[in-house]
Design an enzyme around this catalytic site. Structure first.
Site, short mmCIF file in Angstrom:
data_model
loop_
_atom_site.label_atom_id
_atom_site.label_comp_id
_atom_site.label_asym_id
_atom_site.label_seq_id
_atom_site.Cartn_x
_atom_site.Cartn_y
_atom_site.Cartn_z
N SER A 285 8.39 1.97 5.37
CA SER A 285 9.02 1.95 4.68
C SER A 285 10.24 1.06 5.41
CB SER A 285 9.76 1.92 2.63
OG SER A 285 8.01 2.50 2.22
N1 SAM Z 1 7.36 6.75 1.45
C1 SAM Z 1 6.96 6.38 3.20
C2 SAM Z 1 8.24 6.59 3.94
O1 SAM Z 1 9.47 6.97 3.97
O2 SAM Z 1 7.89 5.81 4.85
C3 SAM Z 1 6.15 4.79 3.05
C4 SAM Z 1 4.84 5.52 2.96
S1 SAM Z 1 3.63 4.28 2.95
C5 SAM Z 1 4.26 2.56 2.26
C6 SAM Z 1 2.48 4.14 1.75
C7 SAM Z 1 1.78 5.92 1.87
O3 SAM Z 1 1.41 6.01 0.31
C8 SAM Z 1 0.42 5.58 2.62
O4 SAM Z 1 1.12 6.98 3.61
C9 SAM Z 1 -0.49 6.72 2.32
O5 SAM Z 1 -1.40 6.68 2.98
C10 SAM Z 1 -0.05 6.83 1.06
N2 SAM Z 1 -0.80 6.93 -0.57
C11 SAM Z 1 -1.76 5.42 -0.43
N3 SAM Z 1 -2.81 6.25 -2.09
C12 SAM Z 1 -2.26 7.62 -2.51
C13 SAM Z 1 -1.92 8.00 -3.65
N4 SAM Z 1 -2.98 8.24 -4.09
N5 SAM Z 1 -1.38 9.37 -3.74
C14 SAM Z 1 -0.77 9.78 -2.35
N6 SAM Z 1 -0.48 8.79 -0.91
C15 SAM Z 1 -1.34 7.85 -0.96
#
Ligand code: SAM
Length: 226
Positions: A66
């Site tokens: 992010s």
């Molecule tokens: N928190 C991260 C950072 O600090 O940069 C950003 C994460 S990214 C924007 C969103 C994440 O959510 C992805 O890695 C994706 O695989 C995960 N994601 C999507 N659906 C999910 C779910 N149902 N449970 C857990 N993770 C999920």
């Protein structure tokens, strides 16, 4: 640009000043943590020279780390009453950056990532930095993490079609869930607070653009189709 020539500490201080403080982030815990955590440790070598860019960056598997401002904004929005004692759940670990920032000022972070390879790499990144008050799990975070609930705050880093009921159920009275809700390009960042009376208060904070939450309380594998 050669990565060894970059003064990351200086770039991080400039990010805090220009991207966070100038845009109104004022929580001293959040600002100190953002100034401490090396974002360059959460991206691959090819993106390290962009680590303090004012944007998300690719981390593989179609996912992103992010934007620093969004990380700070969401963590400030949690409005933790007593951060040093707080137990917080993050859904969507990615490579662990937001969890790392949060871990600098709360007691413990539980974080859930759907993609096994990202969860494994996040564990390694956090271990390498010696951040031990974070537990990473691989799975569908839309269910929350009942074993460690209720939480003092929940932050979701992927956009859901609707607020997942299990996450609201896992809030302590007075605690908030910060979550993007909506489809591509039309997401709103919401803060859902479980009031001590038992009522739920919903606030719309800002327009945002996140990757989709995939799973039972999110979208199906095909992006943004439930
Ligand atoms: N928190 C991260 C950072 O600090 O940069 C950003 C994460 S990214 C924007 C969103 C994440 O959510 C992805 O890695 C994706 O695989 C995960 N994601 C999507 N659906 C999910 C779910 N149902 N449970 C857990 N993770 C999920």
């Amino acid at each position: 640009m050669a990565t060894q020539a970059i003064d990351f500490k200086r770039a991080r201080a400039a990010m805090v000043r220009n991207q966070l403080k100038r845009r109104g982030i004022s929580d001293p815990h959040v600002l100190a943590a953002m100034a401490e955590v090396p974002r360059e440790s959460f991206v691959s070598i090819e993106y390290q020279h962009l680590a303090y860019k004012d944007s998300p960056l690719p981390i593989g598997y179609g996912q992103t780390i992010s934007q620093p401002y969004i990380v700070a904004y969401m963590l400030e929005a949690l409005a933790l009453e007593n951060p040093a004692d707080a137990i917080v759940l993050e859904v969507g670990t990615g490579l662990g950056y937001q969890a790392a920032v949060l871990s600098r000022f709360v007691r413990h972070v539980y974080t859930v990532e759907r993609i096994p390879e990202l969860a494994a790499q996040a564990r390694q990144n956090l271990l390498a930095l010696g951040y031990t008050n974070i537990t990473v799990s691989q799975g569908d975070g839309g269910y929350g993490w009942r074993k460690y609930a209720p939480f003092d705050g929940i932050v979701v880093a992927a956009a859901a079609p609707e607020v997942p009921p299990p996450l609201v159920d896992q809030l302590k009275p007075g605690a908030s869930l910060v979550i993007p809700v909506g489809s591509t390009g039309h997401q709103k960042l919401l803060r859902i607070t479980l009031l001590p009376t038992g009522d739920i208060m919903t606030e719309t904070l800002a327009p945002v653009a996140f990757v989709p939450l995939i799973g039972e309380h999110g979208y199906a594998e095909t992006p943004l189709r439930k």
